[in-house]
Design an enzyme around this catalytic site. Structure first.
Site, PDB file in Angstrom:
ATOM      1  N   THR A  11      -9.293 -33.165  30.254  1.00  0.00           N
ATOM      2  CA  THR A  11     -10.059 -34.588  30.302  1.00  0.00           C
ATOM      3  C   THR A  11     -10.946 -34.620  31.205  1.00  0.00           C
ATOM      4  O   THR A  11     -12.076 -35.239  30.806  1.00  0.00           O
ATOM      5  CB  THR A  11      -8.937 -35.739  30.263  1.00  0.00           C
TER       6      THR A  11
HETATM    7  N1  ASP Z   1      -4.744 -35.258  28.489  1.00  0.00           N
HETATM    8  C1  ASP Z   1      -4.874 -34.059  29.004  1.00  0.00           C
HETATM    9  C2  ASP Z   1      -5.669 -34.167  30.292  1.00  0.00           C
HETATM   10  O1  ASP Z   1      -5.298 -35.108  31.124  1.00  0.00           O
HETATM   11  C3  ASP Z   1      -5.405 -32.980  28.384  1.00  0.00           C
HETATM   12  C4  ASP Z   1      -5.097 -31.888  28.941  1.00  0.00           C
HETATM   13  O2  ASP Z   1      -4.055 -31.562  29.525  1.00  0.00           O
HETATM   14  O3  ASP Z   1      -6.207 -30.803  28.887  1.00  0.00           O
HETATM   15  O4  ASP Z   1      -6.584 -33.502  30.624  1.00  0.00           O
END
Ligand code: ASP
Length: 322
Positions: A11
């Site tokens: 993210t």
């Molecule tokens: N939601 C996740 C993040 O916090 C996605 C991932 O782990 O790549 O980055």
């Protein structure tokens, strides 16, 4: 003082392309450029390792990451390393590195819960706090060389877990708390682990993802246990202090008879397995009879330690067997 930011995706590196949903795209240079004041904390170099959502990360990539960290530990100009990653499996890769890396150069894992296009994006603040922590001279005086920094708190990989699916305050160390906090420009240390994670010498040719992990649940079937008959090991998060439904015991006995190591932990977020409190069939007495190894980690990190123990041929050093 040079800190290397190793970017892997997640993210923190995600942008919304063509108005669609966010995907990892930003380079390490772009991440660093978005942080006001970073260059006054340290000289920052970047290393683009990958640009993937963290659930795409493989065991081989975790090992490669540990090798990258080791190479920077041998570089006298580098005083710290920050790894940016998606938060979903961040605790697993941070713990993998914690188990395999024995150098002195501090390594900090961080990420973000809100991507850079959202209000209140947390990536820049997390990166700033992480570079500050990685360049803090007292970090080298601790027994800990690897940490997770998120929301201005510094955690030991052995203690930390992702607790919330969307909140920025997601990384917490449920039973023992963080080791330090980052206040303005200071890292305020409070705790040092009495027993830091040992370093294991992994043989890359023995690395495998074929370690099955399962939670014990009420009246579960034994299908997932039977499916592990040819696996390198089986990790089980037992209920409570180390208890399983009696219906799965024959399948666990088959694993034992087939020399598949069984590594047990508790599925409770806090606490450890009991050793001699209960004696009913399916209690910790049964785990002992099954020759289970005992883990103090949650299930996902138990699996990481099991993968490392297998690759280092070191089950007896990695786990107790009461
Ligand atoms: N939601 C996740 C993040 O916090 C996605 C991932 O782990 O790549 O980055």
């Amino acid at each position: 003082m040079t800190v290397v930011v190793v970017s892997t995706g997640g993210t923190i590196a995600s942008t919304e392309s063509e108005g669609g949903d966010a995907e990892p795209e930003l380079t390490g240079d772009a991440l660093v450029a978005a942080v006001p004041g970073l260059n006054s904390v340290a000289d920052v170099r970047t290393h683009d390792f990958s640009n993937v959502p963290s659930p795409y990360f493989t065991v081989e990539q975790m090992h490669e990451l540990a090798e990258v960290v080791r190479s920077y530990d041998e570089d006298d100009e580098v005083s710290g390393v920050v790894v940016t990653q998606g938060t979903d499996i961040l605790e697993e890769s941070a713990y993998f590195v914690d188990c395999c890396y024995g150098g002195d150069t501090p390594v900090v894992f961080t990420g973000a819960m809100r991507n850079p296009s959202l209000a209140g994006a947390d990536g820049p603040a997390n990166l700033l706090a992480s570079v500050r922590a990685a360049s803090d001279e007292r970090f080298r005086e601790t027994s800990q060389n690897t940490a997770v920094v998120f929301d201005d708190r510094l955690h030991a990989p052995a203690d930390v877990t992702k607790m919330h699916s969307s909140n920025v305050d997601t990384f917490r160390s449920p039973e023992f708390g963080p080791l330090a906090t980052i206040d303005e420009d200071r890292v305020v240390w409070r705790h040092h682990p009495a027993e830091p994670t040992p370093t294991f010498d992994v043989d890359p040719d023995r690395l495998t993802n074929d370690v099955v992990a399962a939670f014990a649940t009420a009246d579960m079937t034994d299908a997932v246990i039977r499916a592990a008959a040819d696996s390198a090991a089986f990790c089980l998060a037992a209920t409570g202090a180390g208890h399983v439904p009696p219906g799965i015991i024959p399948a666990l006995e088959s694993l034992r008879d087939g020399d598949v190591p069984i590594v047990a932990t508790t599925r409770c977020p806090e606490g450890r397995l009991a050793r001699e409190t209960y004696g009913f069939r399916g209690s910790e007495a049964t785990l002992r009879e099954l020759g289970c190894y005992y883990s103090d980690q949650n299930l996902q990190k138990t699996r990481v330690r099991t993968i490392v123990a297998h690759a280092a041929d070191a089950f007896d050093e990695a786990f107790e067997r009461p």
